[in-house]
Each structure stands twice: as structure tokens, then as C-alpha cells.
Design a protein around this motif. Sequence first.
Motif, PDB file in Angstrom:
ATOM      1  N   MET D   1     -16.931  26.667 -17.718  1.00 50.17           N
ATOM      2  CA  MET D   1     -16.300  25.397 -17.373  1.00 50.17           C
ATOM      3  C   MET D   1     -17.256  24.215 -17.500  1.00 50.17           C
ATOM      4  SD  MET D   1     -13.671  25.579 -14.191  1.00 50.17           S
ATOM      5  CE  MET D   1     -13.861  27.354 -14.066  1.00 50.17           C
ATOM      6  N   LYS D   2     -18.547  24.508 -17.755  1.00 50.41           N
ATOM      7  CA  LYS D   2     -19.500  23.407 -17.766  1.00 50.41           C
ATOM      8  C   LYS D   2     -19.311  22.481 -18.956  1.00 50.41           C
ATOM      9  CE  LYS D   2     -22.994  25.373 -14.849  1.00 50.41           C
ATOM     10  NZ  LYS D   2     -24.363  25.257 -14.427  1.00 50.41           N
ATOM     11  N   LYS D   3     -18.893  23.077 -20.058  1.00 53.70           N
ATOM     12  CA  LYS D   3     -18.669  22.224 -21.230  1.00 53.70           C
ATOM     13  C   LYS D   3     -17.226  21.775 -21.245  1.00 53.70           C
ATOM     14  CE  LYS D   3     -22.210  24.412 -24.025  1.00 53.70           C
ATOM     15  NZ  LYS D   3     -22.402  25.456 -25.042  1.00 53.70           N
ATOM     16  N   ASN D   4     -17.027  20.492 -21.161  1.00 55.05           N
ATOM     17  CA  ASN D   4     -15.660  19.997 -21.149  1.00 55.05           C
ATOM     18  C   ASN D   4     -15.365  19.266 -22.432  1.00 55.05           C
ATOM     19  OD1 ASN D   4     -14.400  20.565 -18.486  1.00 55.05           O
ATOM     20  ND2 ASN D   4     -16.396  19.751 -17.853  1.00 55.05           N
ATOM     21  N   LEU D   5     -14.218  19.592 -22.949  1.00 58.10           N
ATOM     22  CA  LEU D   5     -13.765  18.916 -24.148  1.00 58.10           C
ATOM     23  C   LEU D   5     -13.558  17.435 -23.854  1.00 58.10           C
ATOM     24  CD1 LEU D   5     -13.014  19.784 -26.955  1.00 58.10           C
ATOM     25  CD2 LEU D   5     -10.682  20.202 -26.177  1.00 58.10           C
ATOM     26  N   PHE D   6     -13.116  17.175 -22.627  1.00 54.65           N
ATOM     27  CA  PHE D   6     -12.775  15.805 -22.269  1.00 54.65           C
ATOM     28  C   PHE D   6     -13.842  15.212 -21.356  1.00 54.65           C
ATOM     29  CE2 PHE D   6      -8.809  17.799 -23.395  1.00 54.65           C
ATOM     30  CZ  PHE D   6      -8.175  16.819 -24.153  1.00 54.65           C
ATOM     31  N   SER D   7     -14.333  14.035 -21.723  1.00 54.50           N
ATOM     32  CA  SER D   7     -15.243  13.305 -20.845  1.00 54.50           C
ATOM     33  C   SER D   7     -15.220  11.852 -21.263  1.00 54.50           C
ATOM     34  CB  SER D   7     -16.665  13.866 -20.947  1.00 54.50           C
ATOM     35  OG  SER D   7     -17.179  13.621 -22.231  1.00 54.50           O
ATOM     36  N   GLY D   8     -15.746  10.994 -20.402  1.00 51.89           N
ATOM     37  CA  GLY D   8     -15.783   9.575 -20.745  1.00 51.89           C
ATOM     38  C   GLY D   8     -14.460   8.885 -20.550  1.00 51.89           C
ATOM     39  N   ILE D   9     -14.073   8.102 -21.555  1.00 50.87           N
ATOM     40  CA  ILE D   9     -12.870   7.272 -21.448  1.00 50.87           C
ATOM     41  C   ILE D   9     -11.707   7.982 -22.146  1.00 50.87           C
ATOM     42  CG2 ILE D   9     -11.865   5.027 -21.980  1.00 50.87           C
ATOM     43  CD1 ILE D   9     -14.249   4.865 -20.041  1.00 50.87           C
ATOM     44  N   ILE D  10     -10.743   8.425 -21.367  1.00 56.49           N
ATOM     45  CA  ILE D  10      -9.557   9.097 -21.910  1.00 56.49           C
ATOM     46  C   ILE D  10      -8.398   8.099 -21.851  1.00 56.49           C
ATOM     47  CG2 ILE D  10      -7.964  11.029 -21.584  1.00 56.49           C
ATOM     48  CD1 ILE D  10     -10.649  12.202 -20.019  1.00 56.49           C
ATOM     49  N   ALA D  11      -7.957   7.678 -23.009  1.00 53.90           N
ATOM     50  CA  ALA D  11      -7.052   6.522 -23.090  1.00 53.90           C
ATOM     51  C   ALA D  11      -5.586   6.938 -23.125  1.00 53.90           C
ATOM     52  CB  ALA D  11      -7.385   5.704 -24.333  1.00 53.90           C
ATOM     53  N   TYR D  12      -4.764   6.177 -22.417  1.00 52.71           N
ATOM     54  CA  TYR D  12      -3.325   6.451 -22.303  1.00 52.71           C
ATOM     55  C   TYR D  12      -2.515   5.425 -23.078  1.00 52.71           C
ATOM     56  CZ  TYR D  12      -4.044  10.030 -18.779  1.00 52.71           C
ATOM     57  OH  TYR D  12      -4.400  11.188 -18.147  1.00 52.71           O
ATOM     58  N   PRO D  13      -1.871   5.853 -24.149  1.00 54.67           N
ATOM     59  CA  PRO D  13      -1.011   4.904 -24.875  1.00 54.67           C
ATOM     60  C   PRO D  13       0.317   4.689 -24.149  1.00 54.67           C
ATOM     61  CG  PRO D  13      -0.909   7.071 -25.910  1.00 54.67           C
ATOM     62  CD  PRO D  13      -1.922   7.170 -24.798  1.00 54.67           C
ATOM     63  N   ILE D  14       0.896   3.535 -24.320  1.00 51.47           N
ATOM     64  CA  ILE D  14       2.267   3.331 -23.855  1.00 51.47           C
ATOM     65  C   ILE D  14       3.219   3.951 -24.877  1.00 51.47           C
ATOM     66  CG2 ILE D  14       1.750   1.208 -22.593  1.00 51.47           C
ATOM     67  CD1 ILE D  14       3.101  -0.342 -24.944  1.00 51.47           C
ATOM     68  N   THR D  15       4.470   4.163 -24.456  1.00 52.43           N
ATOM     69  CA  THR D  15       5.521   4.548 -25.399  1.00 52.43           C
ATOM     70  C   THR D  15       6.382   3.309 -25.611  1.00 52.43           C
ATOM     71  OG1 THR D  15       5.562   6.824 -24.574  1.00 52.43           O
ATOM     72  CG2 THR D  15       7.488   6.078 -25.817  1.00 52.43           C
ATOM     73  N   PRO D  16       6.298   2.695 -26.796  1.00 56.76           N
ATOM     74  CA  PRO D  16       7.065   1.456 -27.011  1.00 56.76           C
ATOM     75  C   PRO D  16       8.510   1.751 -27.423  1.00 56.76           C
ATOM     76  CG  PRO D  16       5.709   1.921 -28.923  1.00 56.76           C
ATOM     77  CD  PRO D  16       5.465   3.048 -27.944  1.00 56.76           C
ATOM     78  N   PHE D  17       9.410   0.846 -27.101  1.00 57.11           N
ATOM     79  CA  PHE D  17      10.826   0.969 -27.458  1.00 57.11           C
ATOM     80  C   PHE D  17      11.234  -0.192 -28.356  1.00 57.11           C
ATOM     81  CE2 PHE D  17      10.061   3.076 -23.476  1.00 57.11           C
ATOM     82  CZ  PHE D  17      10.736   4.271 -23.609  1.00 57.11           C
ATOM     83  N   ASP D  18      12.286   0.030 -29.124  1.00 58.72           N
ATOM     84  CA  ASP D  18      12.815  -1.090 -29.898  1.00 58.72           C
ATOM     85  C   ASP D  18      13.818  -1.847 -29.031  1.00 58.72           C
ATOM     86  OD1 ASP D  18      15.277   0.232 -29.952  1.00 58.72           O
ATOM     87  OD2 ASP D  18      15.051   0.939 -32.015  1.00 58.72           O
ATOM     88  N   LYS D  19      14.438  -2.861 -29.609  1.00 61.23           N
ATOM     89  CA  LYS D  19      15.302  -3.732 -28.805  1.00 61.23           C
ATOM     90  C   LYS D  19      16.477  -2.972 -28.205  1.00 61.23           C
ATOM     91  CE  LYS D  19      16.515  -8.563 -28.672  1.00 61.23           C
ATOM     92  NZ  LYS D  19      16.535  -9.852 -29.372  1.00 61.23           N
ATOM     93  N   GLN D  20      16.900  -1.882 -28.868  1.00 61.92           N
ATOM     94  CA  GLN D  20      18.007  -1.063 -28.343  1.00 61.92           C
ATOM     95  C   GLN D  20      17.484   0.029 -27.397  1.00 61.92           C
ATOM     96  OE1 GLN D  20      17.975  -2.010 -31.761  1.00 61.92           O
ATOM     97  NE2 GLN D  20      19.299  -3.653 -30.989  1.00 61.92           N
TER      98      GLN D  20
END
Lengths: 293, 293, 293, 293
Positions: D1-20
Amino acid sequence: MKKNLFSGIIAYPITPFDKQERVDIPLFKKLLERLIQSGSHGIAPLGSTGVMPYLTDEEKEAVTEAALQQVKGRVPVIVGVSNLTTERTVYHAQFAEKAGADAVMIIPMSYWKLAEDEVFRHYEKVASSISVPVMAYNNPATSGIDMSPALLKRLLKIPNVTMIKESTGDVQRMHYLRRELGEDVAFYNGSNPLALAAFGAGATGWCTAAPNLIPDLNHQLYEAVQANDATQARTVFYQQFDLLRFIVAKGLPKAIQAGLTIQGIEAGYLRSPLRELDAQEYAELEHILSAKA
Amino acid sequence: MKKNLFSGIIAYPITPFDKQERVDIPLFKKLLERLIQSGSHGIAPLGSTGVMPYLTDEEKEAVTEAALQQVKGRVPVIVGVSNLTTERTVYHAQFAEKAGADAVMIIPMSYWKLAEDEVFRHYEKVASSISVPVMAYNNPATSGIDMSPALLKRLLKIPNVTMIKESTGDVQRMHYLRRELGEDVAFYNGSNPLALAAFGAGATGWCTAAPNLIPDLNHQLYEAVQANDATQARTVFYQQFDLLRFIVAKGLPKAIQAGLTIQGIEAGYLRSPLRELDAQEYAELEHILSAKA
Amino acid sequence: MKKNLFSGIIAYPITPFDKQERVDIPLFKKLLERLIQSGSHGIAPLGSTGVMPYLTDEEKEAVTEAALQQVKGRVPVIVGVSNLTTERTVYHAQFAEKAGADAVMIIPMSYWKLAEDEVFRHYEKVASSISVPVMAYNNPATSGIDMSPALLKRLLKIPNVTMIKESTGDVQRMHYLRRELGEDVAFYNGSNPLALAAFGAGATGWCTAAPNLIPDLNHQLYEAVQANDATQARTVFYQQFDLLRFIVAKGLPKAIQAGLTIQGIEAGYLRSPLRELDAQEYAELEHILSAKA
Amino acid sequence: MKKNLFSGIIAYPITPFDKQERVDIPLFKKLLERLIQSGSHGIAPLGSTGVMPYLTDEEKEAVTEAALQQVKGRVPVIVGVSNLTTERTVYHAQFAEKAGADAVMIIPMSYWKLAEDEVFRHYEKVASSISVPVMAYNNPATSGIDMSPALLKRLLKIPNVTMIKESTGDVQRMHYLRRELGEDVAFYNGSNPLALAAFGAGATGWCTAAPNLIPDLNHQLYEAVQANDATQARTVFYQQFDLLRFIVAKGLPKAIQAGLTIQGIEAGYLRSPLRELDAQEYAELEHILSAKA
């Protein structure tokens, strides 16, 4: 306001009692001397740790005088003078100043919740009756009032209200305060388990009873912070984390009295209704303290 | 325990102050006499309404004696004797008994949160030092301790702890207490806006400051309850609901003092840091009181 | 608004599953028929009890249709149609109306906390897309939003939002609502342990899953209320109080499923992650149910 | 478990919608690409920021596939697969794994509060159905369940549950977790205003939507932490503190969509009932963003 008399580790002595539950002034002086000898940067008698609300007026005066006699100017002293009524708060603030206190600490004690304006006028009345600086102390868990950042900002406009002590235990509050009040305002952390995060947030000092038991670890944390060494600060903090949590969870006067006894230091008795830790709690504390050794 | 000295409307007088914020005993007697004249079934000096925690020992003694002299046995009197320390609580409980009180009321005041065992021993020590009955009073909002139903049940095993006053404002707690403690235990409601629901749940009495301002409506509610007329009880309750909410929201001592003033009755001054209602609150109270007329 | 289609005991069926965790429609109909036979004044499928949020769109439609087929107009039916998105809420509301529902119930489900205006527009959009009345349902414990009395008042201005269901479990809120919204607005209690206090406060009906297990006691309470017999209402209420507390504490779907099983009535399975009561909880429920017998 | 694939800044995108209010996949890809270009160390589609609970199954699948196509292995991807039912959670976890996700994130969504054992079995069932690592995510504000440190410790015994994300916003919890779980367990901070304190406490990474708006400041904070420069970390943190507070206070999807629009980047529409920030909030955000420039 940039130069603060108080910074670093501000140590809180307990108020010990004899077997008949009378304040034991000679023992108080001995315990206070230990805090000075171990390097405390400031001393704060009659805090929550010192069970100030459980003392009579005469006892508070005796403790105040004993503290100042013992410290003899070696470090600055800030005396707790809070009271439910404004009149009694003025009285004790003036007594502390005359006795030689460098500053007074005031929490807005309440039975009936106070409106913001009532809190403000209380501080204004007390602060204007003395010349020494006032530390405004926010701790809703004991006072029943949570002073908003806006109110604290307003209090800081009173000329000799110059320090803020925050004990909500919420580091976000501390960040917000610093943003709102500006970098020049001295703010102090009064929540032991928040010590690392509070210094990380820029706190000027740590108001704590822990130096009664583990002064070296407390000072090592402050030194790492001063040296801008976050890794070392974290390491040292986790070494003392269990104790900090324990003394807060069990109540500072009881936990410190028990810890001193475990360390072989005479610590007197508690005043009822407060009672000593039970056997299981005592064993837990022994375990935590021996893990530090 | 089936026969209770106290039932119905138990009225709480304020403690009035003169302009210099000294207790005004003659005015206190006048205000207390009004409560008797308007039909109160019991009188409770030195409650929260009577700002007991803001008084010195000597002032508490003077108020206790004045109350018992004025009541002269016409209705039963229960005196508030709570204190942070066990020693001072014993002292005031014994004083009240000697002065002629029919019972004492004790809330476990706290600065440092008390463990259940500490609360129990506190009550045990005080109750065993007197012969009159004790009302155990639960109000976490002012005491900082929420006594669990299990702890209240344990307190009732102390011979002269015979009454429970609940002020959490949660009717479910009241239901649970009655289920746990049994129908024979006298329980009292101390939350004004809960008056209807508490009587619906089977409360023996209502501990309230409201009779200072609206005694007729308070008594009509109790009479409807006695007559098993739920519809009338509801109607009368909604007529007083706005006032009950207001006095709780603003703080009983301040709200009662203002209401009396509005009604043309001399009510003295408050002791700092408590301050009078502001103009807007005053106008709101005038509106509520005139709507009742 | 004075004449309400819904009043008295509005019963909530569970949604039973087969061993493979598929909705069991035939069993659902049987369980629903029991609620009608035992005298329910209204039926509310797809409530919290009916684990509506755990169902797919198709399953919700099947349950809606099955409920209306089974009830066949014998009592009014109100269908839960809440959804996180406005679009899906409109969809299910229109489906329920077409299927013959007399009303729909909508709680403002939230993942991201909604601003008051977002809640209002959500209700407005859904209500304007149908013709049947809407019951606005406030239950912060499940929805994550506590709709203020001011917001509920605003919702009532939408023409077909005519009923309020309150499940905060706070009778003071109910009193306040009635004062703010006026006596003519129909409000319903959705907190089982509050049943007595809510009727005492003037509630029009009680939305409850309890009739699955103890319909007679539920109806006796309502009859005592109708007869203005507070003493009888209290007696009957305390007889069912332990069960009402239990089913709320353990979660309605799980507690009702277990209770039915104890009573020898087939109740199907739960859908994961919900799991059956453990042995100790089961024994406790057996004890409570046998004490009622 | 010492080596983690994830570290630092893990960014979350929004889910965009169209006008409808339909998901706009091409725009989603563009916004996600920005996060990669600005240096994110990991990407987390279908988080709270990505309004995952508001999407249909088909939409979730489309977003998952689009994310993995766009990232093309340049950084690790962790996909949110939480669902109220265990069956649907398994489904989406398996879908994500097949689509190429490096890990999945699971919060124990609840409508009916889950017992600890129900939570454990939910995780166990889902984790055992896939091979990629699972991040257990604690956020009582959105899930309605506060997973205790003891439960998190138990979850870590499931072989592929290897990461903990904490979003209670309480740094003391984080300290306690690290003490209880040991230094080797990877824990992630999901509370934006806690970023400084969490890194101070030893967090492996910061799960955040902020890089949509202020990637440079986010990365500077992480770099200062890596360089063991507490002073620089504090300085950089206070520069972004107002924005971090704002996006949390207003809700991440709404605040990020508005912030992108202010920065001249197309960000699409929201799905009802979520609505855009109002004019005043928009102006406040403009002010905060321009102060950073």
C-alpha cells in the motif's frame, strides 16, 4: 499590535486543593515553578485548567497574587478574570492589574445567552477599566456563546483588546479569522489537538495545559514551526497527539492532576463535583505517558 | 410519590434590580405577590428567570427569605439552590430548608462537563444534607449537561429526589421519560412553547415565567387539560403561543421585565451584562401583548 | 383548502422483494390490501417506507399501477414521485396522475444542497405539469434540506400545492407552522413518535407505516382525538409508543418487514445494501409486539 | 500500500449540459483536457462535482468512456461509481473497470441510514466484483452517513480497498485516522478549505474541483508541501482560501460552471433543479477571481 508580549507556549497551571478541598497555595506555587523551569514562554493562572469558575473571589485573589509572586517577571503572566456579571469581571480585572499581571483573559461567560451587543459592551466596560491588554477568548463549549468573526473584529476596535484566543477546535474558523482580521492580529490556539494545524495556519501561540506533563514535546513542536520544518513538526505532533486528545476528552483539571500523580509529582485533590479519573482512565493515561518516555 | 405538593402552574418571579444594579427586595416582594394573587399553584424563586447565577451568596439568601416571608405558606415554594461546586449547593440547600422552603430545585451546573457519576454524587451529597424534596432539573442549554433518562432514573433512587423538570423542549424525550420512569413519577415541563404537548404527554406541572404577564391564559390552559378538553386546550394554547415563543427567544429575565413595563408594572432594572430589549424587540412584545388583550 | 381528501390515518405500504431482490408485485398487492381492510383512510405507495429511491423507473411505474389497481378507489391514494432531477420528478408525477393517483407527494431530494429558490422552482415546475394536488414533504433527515416555514408558506402559493407533511419530529415546528400558515392549511405528521403531540397541535392526518403492524392502536388514537378525549388518546398512545420508537430507530422498511414476519405474514426480502434486523433487534421487536397483544 | 497510484492534485471535472439539459460529451472532453494540460496528477470523473447522482445509467457510462478516451493513460483516472443499491454499484464499478479506470471511488449513499455492517457488506460486495483499487469516501454532508474511523479501519481489510478520502472538514478526524490507520495508509483530503491543514497532517493527495479555475495556486501549494516549506505553503494557501471557501459554500458544480464562464471558457448549462449562481454571487466570484490574477 505587531509586537506581542505573548507567543509560543503559554502554559496553564492547575489550581490544586488539599484533602478538605481548600486551595493549596504552596503547592500551586511549586507546580507553577515547574512550568517556568521547563521553558514556558508565558503563564496563564485562573484559566479553565485552573478551575477559575469554581473558586470564590478570595481564592481567585490569592491565586493571582501567588502566581505573580512566584513568576517574578521571568515570563509574562496573563490572568483569567472572567465572571458572569460585568461588575465582578471589572473587579477581578482591576485586581489582576494591580497585582502585576501583564494581561487579562476574558471569556464571555453566560447563563442567559448574550446578544452580540451585550458581549461587546461587557468587553468594552471591562477593558476601559484597566490599562493592560485583554485577550478575548472564544470557547462556546464552556461559555455557551460562540463569538462570530464579525464580533471578534468589533472587539478588536476596543484599544486594549489586542489578542484573540480560539478554542472551537475548527481550523477553518482559524483560517477565516486570519483572513478577516488581518495578519497583524495575534491569535492563539486554545484547542490542544489542533496545535499542529493552528501553527500551520499562522497562530502566534498555543495556550495549553500540556506542559504540565510533556513540556519537551510541546516545545519541540514550536521549535519545528519556528524552523519552518513541517515534516519535523508533524512527526513531533503525532508523538504527543494521543496525550492531547486524552486530556481534552477527560477534562483538563482531572487529566493533568492524574498525569502529574503518575509522574510522581504531588498534585493535590480536586474540588467536588469534579472527581478523579477512574481506574481505567488512569491506566489509559499511564499507557499514553509511558509511550512518550 | 403519587401525591405531589407541586402541580399545575408553578410561577417563576424575576429578581428585580435598582438603578445601581443592586437587588431590590421590596419590589421583588410586590412582583411575587402578583403571582400569588393571580392564582399560581406554586412559586419558584431563584430560577433561571430569577437570574440566580448572577447573584452573590448574600443576595440569594435575602431573596430566599423574602420569598418565604411574602408567600407565608399560601402556596408551596421551591427554591433554586444550584451552584458549580457541591459545597456551595449544600450550603444553599440547607439555607433554603431552614428558611422554610417546601422543596429545592437543582440543575447540575457545569463548566467542565461532568461524568454521569459526578452528577449522581453531586445530587446524592446535596439531597442527603437536607430533608425536603429535590426537583432534578434538566436543561442542557443552560447547564451544559444533558442528563440521560437512565441518569434521571438513577437520581430518582435517592430518597428525596422525587421530581423531574425537563426543559430540552423535545416532547419525545418527555414521552420516553414517562415510559421509562413510570406513570407515578412527577415530571414537570420547563419549556414554555412545549406547554400543550407536555400536558398532553401527562406532565404534572408547568414551570413558567409566563404568569408574570399572562396568568389567565396560562391557567385556562391548565383548566382545559384538567377538564380533558383537548380542543379548548389547543385553542387557548395558540392564543398564548406567540408570547411563549417570544419570552424564550429573548431570554426570560429580559422579556418579563420588558413585558411588565409595557403593562405599566414597575419591574426595575437588569444586571449587566444583561441589557434591556431594544426598541424593535420592545415593539414586537407590545404587539404580542396587545393581541392578547 | 378546507376540505381535504386526506385525513386520519394515511398508511404506507412497504415494497417487498423476492429472493433475487426483484420487486414482488403480487405480494405488494396483498400487503396493500391488508392496509385497506384494517381501515386506513388513505394509502401512500412509494414513500420512504416503500424504498422508492432504491427502485428503477420501471419498478416505480409498476408499483404505482399495482397500487391503484388494488385500491380501486376505495380510499384516496397519494403516490411518492420525488427525484433528484426536476425532469424525472415531472415524469413520475405525470405518470402517477395518468395512473389515477389522487395526489402526489414530493420531498426535495438533494445531493447538492438546494437554495430556497431552487426548491421553489422545482415544486413550481412539477406542480404546474399536473392537475392533482401536491403534498410538500419536509424531512431533513432523509432529504438533506430543511424547508423553512417561510419557504413552505411560499410553496402553498402554488395553486395545487395544498398539503404539508412535516417529519422533523419537533412539535414546536408544527405549532409554528400552524401559526404561520393559518388554521385552514392541511398539515400532516410524518414522525411516528410525535403522533400524539401532532394531533394535539391540530394535525389533519398521520402519515405512517405503523398500520402494517398495529392498525387497531393507530385507529384508536385517531378516534380518541376525534372524540376530544385527551386522556384516552394519551393512554392509547403510550400503548403504541415503544413500537413507534422502534420502527423509526431501526428504519421503517426493515422494521416493518421484520414485524410482519413475526406476525406470520409473508413480507418478502429487502434490497441490498439494506439488510434484515439482526437477532437481537428481532427479539426486541417480538417483545414489543407481544406486549401489545 | 505504500506506493500509491494517486497523489498530489486529483482534479474533478464538472459534467456540462447543453441548453436542453442533456450531457454535453464533447464539451466534457474539452474541460477535462484543460485539467490535464494544467498539470493534474489524477482525474476523477463522476464525482460530486460531476453531479453523478443526477445522471442516468447511460449518461454515466458515456461520461466514463469519454473520460478514459480523453485521458489516454497520461494520468491515472478514478471513476465515481456510487449508487443507493449494491446491485447498481457493482454494475457501474464493473463498467468502469472494463472501460479502463485505474480505480473507483465509492461513497456509501443512503436514504435509509445504513448500519455499519450494511456499509461493510456493501463495500465488500462491490470490491470483490472488481480488480482495481477502491477509494472509500466519507462525506456525511452528502451521503448522510458518517463512517467512523473504526469502520474505515475495517473497510481497509478488504484487499482492494486501499484509499480513504475524508471530507468531513475536520482536521482532528484526519489526525485521528492517521494515528488509527497507520502512516502507510493513503488518505486523501476532499474538503477544499482544509487543504493546508490536511497536507500538514500528512495527506497523500487533495481531491478537488479547484484546478478547473486556479490550477497554478493549487499546484504551488502542493509543491511547497513537497519542499517542506510551511511558510510558503501558508502564503499560497491564503491566496486561494477565499476561492476554496466560495466554491464549497455555493456548491461545486454551480461555482465551477460560473467561474469558468467568468474566465471566458465555455462551461455549458446545469441540470435542474440546480440553477446558476445569481447576479450577486456571480459578482462576488468575479471579485475573488480577479484578486487572484
